[in-house]
Design a protein around this motif. Structure first.
Motif, PDB file in Angstrom:
ATOM      1  N   MET A   1      90.977 -16.148   7.576  1.00  0.00           N
ATOM      2  CA  MET A   1      89.875 -15.919   6.349  1.00  0.00           C
ATOM      3  C   MET A   1      90.306 -14.977   5.520  1.00  0.00           C
TER       4      MET A   1
ATOM      5  N   SER B   1      87.099 -13.441   1.612  1.00  0.00           N
ATOM      6  CA  SER B   1      85.797 -13.666   2.537  1.00  0.00           C
ATOM      7  C   SER B   1      85.543 -13.279   3.797  1.00  0.00           C
TER       8      SER B   1
ATOM      9  N   HIS C   1      81.580 -11.995   3.919  1.00  0.00           N
ATOM     10  CA  HIS C   1      80.598 -11.902   4.997  1.00  0.00           C
ATOM     11  C   HIS C   1      79.773 -10.617   5.088  1.00  0.00           C
TER      12      HIS C   1
ATOM     13  N   ASN D   1      80.033 -21.471   2.421  1.00  0.00           N
ATOM     14  CA  ASN D   1      80.621 -19.808   1.842  1.00  0.00           C
ATOM     15  C   ASN D   1      80.341 -20.140   0.350  1.00  0.00           C
TER      16      ASN D   1
ATOM     17  N   TYR E   1      79.302 -18.030  -2.268  1.00  0.00           N
ATOM     18  CA  TYR E   1      78.590 -16.272  -3.077  1.00  0.00           C
ATOM     19  C   TYR E   1      78.163 -16.660  -3.877  1.00  0.00           C
TER      20      TYR E   1
END
Ligand SMILES: Nc1ncnc2c1ncn2[C@@H]1O[C@H](COP(=O)(O)OP(=O)(O)OP(=O)(O)O)[C@@H](O)[C@H]1O
Ligand SMILES: [Mg+2]
Length: 270
Positions: A93, A97, A101, A115, A117
Protein backbone atom coordinates in the motif's frame (compact mmCIF):
# COMPACT_ATOMS: atom_id res chain seq x y z
CA UNK A 1 0.14 11.20 35.16
CA UNK A 2 1.04 7.55 34.41
CA UNK A 3 1.07 5.19 37.36
CA UNK A 4 2.01 1.54 37.11
CA UNK A 5 1.22 -0.31 40.32
CA UNK A 6 2.46 -3.82 41.07
CA UNK A 7 1.84 -4.83 37.47
CA UNK A 8 2.17 -8.56 36.89
CA UNK A 9 1.67 -10.77 33.86
CA UNK A 10 1.93 -14.51 33.97
CA UNK A 11 1.97 -16.91 31.03
CA UNK A 12 1.24 -20.29 32.61
CA UNK A 13 3.97 -20.91 35.16
CA UNK A 14 6.18 -18.15 33.75
CA UNK A 15 6.00 -14.63 35.19
CA UNK A 16 6.87 -12.28 32.32
CA UNK A 17 6.37 -9.10 34.38
CA UNK A 18 6.63 -9.35 38.12
CA UNK A 19 5.08 -6.65 40.36
CA UNK A 20 6.49 -3.76 38.36
CA UNK A 21 5.78 -0.27 39.69
CA UNK A 22 6.75 3.15 38.40
CA UNK A 23 5.27 6.61 38.03
CA UNK A 24 5.79 9.15 35.29
CA UNK A 25 4.81 12.65 36.44
CA UNK A 26 5.35 14.68 33.29
CA UNK A 27 5.88 13.73 29.65
CA UNK A 28 9.32 12.17 29.53
CA UNK A 29 11.36 10.07 27.18
CA UNK A 30 11.91 6.76 28.90
CA UNK A 31 14.02 3.83 27.78
CA UNK A 32 13.37 0.29 28.99
CA UNK A 33 16.40 -1.95 28.81
CA UNK A 34 17.10 -5.54 29.73
CA UNK A 35 18.18 -8.79 28.21
CA UNK A 36 16.01 -10.97 26.02
CA UNK A 37 12.98 -12.31 27.89
CA UNK A 38 13.22 -9.68 30.65
CA UNK A 39 9.60 -8.66 30.04
CA UNK A 40 10.06 -5.41 28.11
CA UNK A 41 7.60 -6.17 25.31
CA UNK A 42 5.04 -7.60 27.72
CA UNK A 43 5.28 -4.36 29.74
CA UNK A 44 4.60 -2.18 26.67
CA UNK A 45 1.80 -4.46 25.52
CA UNK A 46 0.10 -4.16 28.90
CA UNK A 47 0.44 -0.37 28.84
CA UNK A 48 -1.30 -0.37 25.46
CA UNK A 49 -3.83 -3.00 26.60
CA UNK A 50 -2.79 -5.40 23.85
CA UNK A 51 -2.13 -7.84 26.69
CA UNK A 52 -4.15 -8.04 29.89
CA UNK A 53 -2.41 -7.81 33.23
CA UNK A 54 -2.73 -10.77 35.59
CA UNK A 55 -2.51 -8.47 38.60
CA UNK A 56 -1.84 -4.84 39.39
CA UNK A 57 -3.10 -1.60 37.86
CA UNK A 58 -2.22 1.05 35.33
CA UNK A 59 -3.63 4.54 35.90
CA UNK A 60 -3.44 7.48 33.54
CA UNK A 61 -4.58 10.87 34.84
CA UNK A 62 -6.55 8.99 37.47
CA UNK A 63 -8.37 6.65 35.05
CA UNK A 64 -7.84 2.97 35.63
CA UNK A 65 -6.56 1.82 32.25
CA UNK A 66 -6.41 -1.84 33.24
CA UNK A 67 -10.20 -1.78 33.81
CA UNK A 68 -11.19 -0.35 30.41
CA UNK A 69 -13.35 -2.52 28.17
CA UNK A 70 -14.67 -2.39 24.60
CA UNK A 71 -14.77 1.07 23.04
CA UNK A 72 -13.04 2.64 26.05
CA UNK A 73 -10.17 0.24 25.66
CA UNK A 74 -9.90 1.03 21.94
CA UNK A 75 -9.96 4.77 22.70
CA UNK A 76 -7.08 4.24 25.10
CA UNK A 77 -5.17 2.34 22.42
CA UNK A 78 -5.43 5.32 20.11
CA UNK A 79 -4.13 7.59 22.88
CA UNK A 80 -1.00 5.49 23.24
CA UNK A 81 0.24 4.51 19.80
CA UNK A 82 2.59 1.57 19.28
CA UNK A 83 5.62 1.37 17.02
CA UNK A 84 7.24 -1.99 16.32
CA UNK A 85 10.64 -3.29 15.31
CA UNK A 86 9.27 -4.60 12.00
CA UNK A 87 7.33 -1.38 11.24
CA UNK A 88 4.02 -3.30 10.66
CA UNK A 89 3.13 -1.34 7.53
CA UNK A 90 1.03 -2.71 4.67
CA UNK A 91 3.93 -3.26 2.24
CA UNK A 92 2.03 -3.02 -1.04
CA UNK A 93 0.00 0.00 0.00
CA UNK A 94 1.24 3.52 -0.67
CA UNK A 95 2.87 5.51 2.11
CA UNK A 96 0.11 8.07 2.58
CA UNK A 97 -2.57 5.35 2.87
CA UNK A 98 -0.43 3.59 5.45
CA UNK A 99 -0.30 6.83 7.44
CA UNK A 100 -4.06 7.33 7.08
CA UNK A 101 -4.53 3.91 8.65
CA UNK A 102 -3.71 5.71 11.89
CA UNK A 103 -7.21 7.19 11.78
CA UNK A 104 -8.94 3.81 11.33
CA UNK A 105 -10.37 3.61 14.81
CA UNK A 106 -12.18 6.93 14.28
CA UNK A 107 -13.81 5.97 10.99
CA UNK A 108 -16.88 3.99 10.05
CA UNK A 109 -16.42 0.45 8.75
CA UNK A 110 -17.91 1.45 5.39
CA UNK A 111 -15.52 4.36 4.91
CA UNK A 112 -12.62 2.10 5.88
CA UNK A 113 -13.73 -0.60 3.46
CA UNK A 114 -13.68 1.76 0.52
CA UNK A 115 -10.55 3.62 1.61
CA UNK A 116 -12.48 6.86 1.86
CA UNK A 117 -10.56 9.45 3.79
CA UNK A 118 -11.69 12.97 4.62
CA UNK A 119 -9.64 15.58 2.75
CA UNK A 120 -8.55 17.13 6.05
CA UNK A 121 -7.01 13.83 7.11
CA UNK A 122 -5.13 13.51 3.82
CA UNK A 123 -3.68 17.02 4.28
CA UNK A 124 -2.77 16.23 7.83
CA UNK A 125 -1.05 12.99 6.77
CA UNK A 126 1.02 14.85 4.15
CA UNK A 127 1.86 17.51 6.75
CA UNK A 128 3.17 14.86 9.15
CA UNK A 129 5.21 13.21 6.36
CA UNK A 130 6.69 16.63 5.57
CA UNK A 131 7.58 17.14 9.19
CA UNK A 132 9.38 13.80 9.26
CA UNK A 133 11.20 14.57 6.01
CA UNK A 134 9.61 11.85 3.88
CA UNK A 135 6.78 13.64 2.04
CA UNK A 136 8.43 12.98 -1.34
CA UNK A 137 7.77 9.27 -0.79
CA UNK A 138 4.03 9.73 -0.12
CA UNK A 139 2.82 8.06 -3.36
CA UNK A 140 5.30 5.17 -3.25
CA UNK A 141 4.52 1.71 -1.97
CA UNK A 142 5.77 1.30 1.59
CA UNK A 143 7.91 -1.69 0.57
CA UNK A 144 9.92 0.53 -1.79
CA UNK A 145 11.33 2.55 1.13
CA UNK A 146 14.41 1.90 3.22
CA UNK A 147 13.99 0.55 6.75
CA UNK A 148 14.61 3.94 8.30
CA UNK A 149 12.07 5.58 6.01
CA UNK A 150 9.53 2.84 6.74
CA UNK A 151 9.97 3.35 10.47
CA UNK A 152 9.34 7.07 9.98
CA UNK A 153 6.14 6.17 8.09
CA UNK A 154 5.15 4.05 11.10
CA UNK A 155 5.84 7.05 13.36
CA UNK A 156 3.75 9.25 11.04
CA UNK A 157 0.92 6.71 11.28
CA UNK A 158 1.21 6.84 15.06
CA UNK A 159 1.14 10.67 15.04
CA UNK A 160 -2.07 10.58 12.97
CA UNK A 161 -3.74 9.27 16.13
CA UNK A 162 -2.52 12.35 18.04
CA UNK A 163 -1.39 10.11 20.86
CA UNK A 164 -0.35 11.35 24.26
CA UNK A 165 2.01 8.42 24.62
CA UNK A 166 4.15 6.72 22.00
CA UNK A 167 5.24 3.20 22.87
CA UNK A 168 8.09 1.89 20.76
CA UNK A 169 9.15 -1.76 20.96
CA UNK A 170 12.78 -1.99 19.77
CA UNK A 171 12.15 0.67 17.10
CA UNK A 172 15.71 0.61 15.77
CA UNK A 173 16.65 -3.05 16.20
CA UNK A 174 16.31 -3.73 12.46
CA UNK A 175 18.08 -0.59 11.29
CA UNK A 176 21.65 0.28 10.38
CA UNK A 177 23.34 2.85 12.67
CA UNK A 178 22.60 5.85 10.47
CA UNK A 179 18.89 5.07 10.09
CA UNK A 180 18.74 4.19 13.76
CA UNK A 181 19.97 7.67 14.60
CA UNK A 182 17.44 9.34 12.31
CA UNK A 183 14.59 7.37 13.91
CA UNK A 184 15.76 8.08 17.48
CA UNK A 185 16.24 11.78 16.64
CA UNK A 186 12.68 11.78 15.28
CA UNK A 187 11.25 10.24 18.46
CA UNK A 188 13.22 12.68 20.62
CA UNK A 189 11.98 15.63 18.55
CA UNK A 190 8.37 14.49 18.84
CA UNK A 191 8.83 14.23 22.58
CA UNK A 192 10.44 17.68 22.91
CA UNK A 193 8.35 19.63 20.41
CA UNK A 194 4.94 18.08 21.09
CA UNK A 195 5.40 17.20 24.76
CA UNK A 196 4.40 13.59 24.12
CA UNK A 197 5.55 10.85 26.44
CA UNK A 198 7.76 8.32 24.69
CA UNK A 199 8.49 4.91 26.19
CA UNK A 200 10.88 2.83 24.13
CA UNK A 201 12.29 -0.64 24.61
CA UNK A 202 15.87 -0.27 23.54
CA UNK A 203 18.49 -2.89 23.07
CA UNK A 204 21.60 -0.80 23.47
CA UNK A 205 22.73 0.98 26.59
CA UNK A 206 24.29 3.67 24.48
CA UNK A 207 21.00 4.59 22.83
CA UNK A 208 19.17 4.65 26.13
CA UNK A 209 21.84 6.85 27.66
CA UNK A 210 21.94 9.21 24.73
CA UNK A 211 18.25 9.79 24.10
CA UNK A 212 16.37 9.15 27.31
CA UNK A 213 15.73 11.29 30.38
CA UNK A 214 15.11 8.19 32.40
CA UNK A 215 16.02 4.55 32.06
CA UNK A 216 14.14 1.57 33.50
CA UNK A 217 16.09 -1.67 33.70
CA UNK A 218 14.27 -5.01 33.81
CA UNK A 219 15.57 -8.42 34.80
CA UNK A 220 13.38 -11.53 34.93
CA UNK A 221 10.22 -9.43 34.86
CA UNK A 222 11.26 -7.17 37.71
CA UNK A 223 12.32 -3.54 37.61
CA UNK A 224 15.85 -3.59 38.96
CA UNK A 225 16.84 -0.04 38.02
CA UNK A 226 14.93 3.21 37.58
CA UNK A 227 16.99 6.35 37.24
CA UNK A 228 18.78 8.84 35.05
CA UNK A 229 21.33 7.85 32.40
CA UNK A 230 24.02 9.29 34.69
CA UNK A 231 23.02 6.85 37.43
CA UNK A 232 23.35 3.96 35.01
CA UNK A 233 26.84 2.96 36.03
CA UNK A 234 28.78 -0.06 34.83
CA UNK A 235 27.86 -2.00 37.96
CA UNK A 236 24.16 -1.24 37.51
CA UNK A 237 24.33 -2.24 33.85
CA UNK A 238 25.88 -5.55 34.88
CA UNK A 239 22.99 -6.13 37.30
CA UNK A 240 20.43 -5.41 34.62
CA UNK A 241 22.00 -7.69 32.07
CA UNK A 242 22.65 -10.36 34.65
CA UNK A 243 26.42 -10.40 34.83
CA UNK A 244 27.82 -13.89 34.78
CA UNK A 245 24.83 -15.11 32.83
CA UNK A 246 25.67 -17.95 30.54
CA UNK A 247 25.09 -16.98 26.95
CA UNK A 248 26.60 -20.15 25.55
CA UNK A 249 23.12 -21.47 24.77
CA UNK A 250 23.09 -18.94 21.95
CA UNK A 251 26.59 -19.72 20.77
CA UNK A 252 25.43 -22.12 18.09
CA UNK A 253 22.27 -20.23 17.26
CA UNK A 254 22.28 -17.90 14.29
CA UNK A 255 19.20 -16.06 15.57
CA UNK A 256 20.38 -14.15 18.60
CA UNK A 257 17.66 -11.97 20.13
CA UNK A 258 18.46 -8.25 19.87
CA UNK A 259 18.69 -7.90 23.64
CA UNK A 260 21.27 -10.67 23.89
CA UNK A 261 23.20 -9.19 21.03
CA UNK A 262 22.98 -5.96 23.01
CA UNK A 263 24.52 -7.65 25.98
CA UNK A 264 27.44 -8.81 23.90
CA UNK A 265 27.90 -5.25 22.68
CA UNK A 266 27.47 -3.97 26.21
CA UNK A 267 29.99 -6.46 27.50
CA UNK A 268 32.54 -5.17 25.06
CA UNK A 269 31.64 -1.63 26.00
CA UNK A 270 31.81 -2.04 29.78
N1 LIG B 1 2.29 -14.81 24.53
C1 LIG B 1 3.16 -15.42 25.34
N2 LIG B 1 2.98 -16.68 25.74
C2 LIG B 1 3.84 -17.31 26.55
N3 LIG B 1 4.95 -16.73 27.04
C3 LIG B 1 5.21 -15.46 26.68
C4 LIG B 1 4.33 -14.74 25.80
N4 LIG B 1 4.85 -13.49 25.62
C5 LIG B 1 5.98 -13.47 26.33
N5 LIG B 1 6.19 -14.62 26.97
C6 LIG B 1 7.33 -14.93 27.86
O1 LIG B 1 7.45 -13.87 28.79
C7 LIG B 1 8.81 -13.53 29.00
C8 LIG B 1 9.04 -12.06 28.66
O2 LIG B 1 8.90 -11.90 27.26
P1 LIG B 1 9.03 -10.49 26.54
O3 LIG B 1 8.73 -10.72 25.11
O4 LIG B 1 8.20 -9.49 27.26
O5 LIG B 1 10.56 -10.16 26.76
P2 LIG B 1 11.47 -9.01 26.10
O6 LIG B 1 12.19 -8.36 27.21
O7 LIG B 1 10.64 -8.17 25.22
O8 LIG B 1 12.50 -9.88 25.23
P3 LIG B 1 13.21 -9.51 23.81
O9 LIG B 1 14.32 -8.57 24.13
O10 LIG B 1 13.70 -10.83 23.32
O11 LIG B 1 12.18 -8.92 22.93
C9 LIG B 1 9.62 -14.49 28.13
O12 LIG B 1 10.05 -15.55 28.91
C10 LIG B 1 8.63 -14.96 27.10
O13 LIG B 1 8.96 -16.26 26.65
MG1 LIG C 1 10.67 -7.74 23.20
Amino acid sequence: MLQVEELTRRFGARTAVDRASFTVEAPAMIGIIGRSGAGKSTMLRMLNRLTDASEGRILFDGTEITALRGADRRRWQSRCAMIFQQFNLVPRMDVVSNVLHGTLNRRSTLASLFNLYPEDDIHRAIGILERLGIAEHAPKRAEALSGGQQQRVAIARALMQEPEIILADEPIASLDPMNAQVVMDTLRRIHEEDGRMVIANLHTLDTARRYCDRVIGMLDGRIVFDGTPAQLTTGVARDIYGAGADFSEHATSTAIAPADRAWREAEAYL
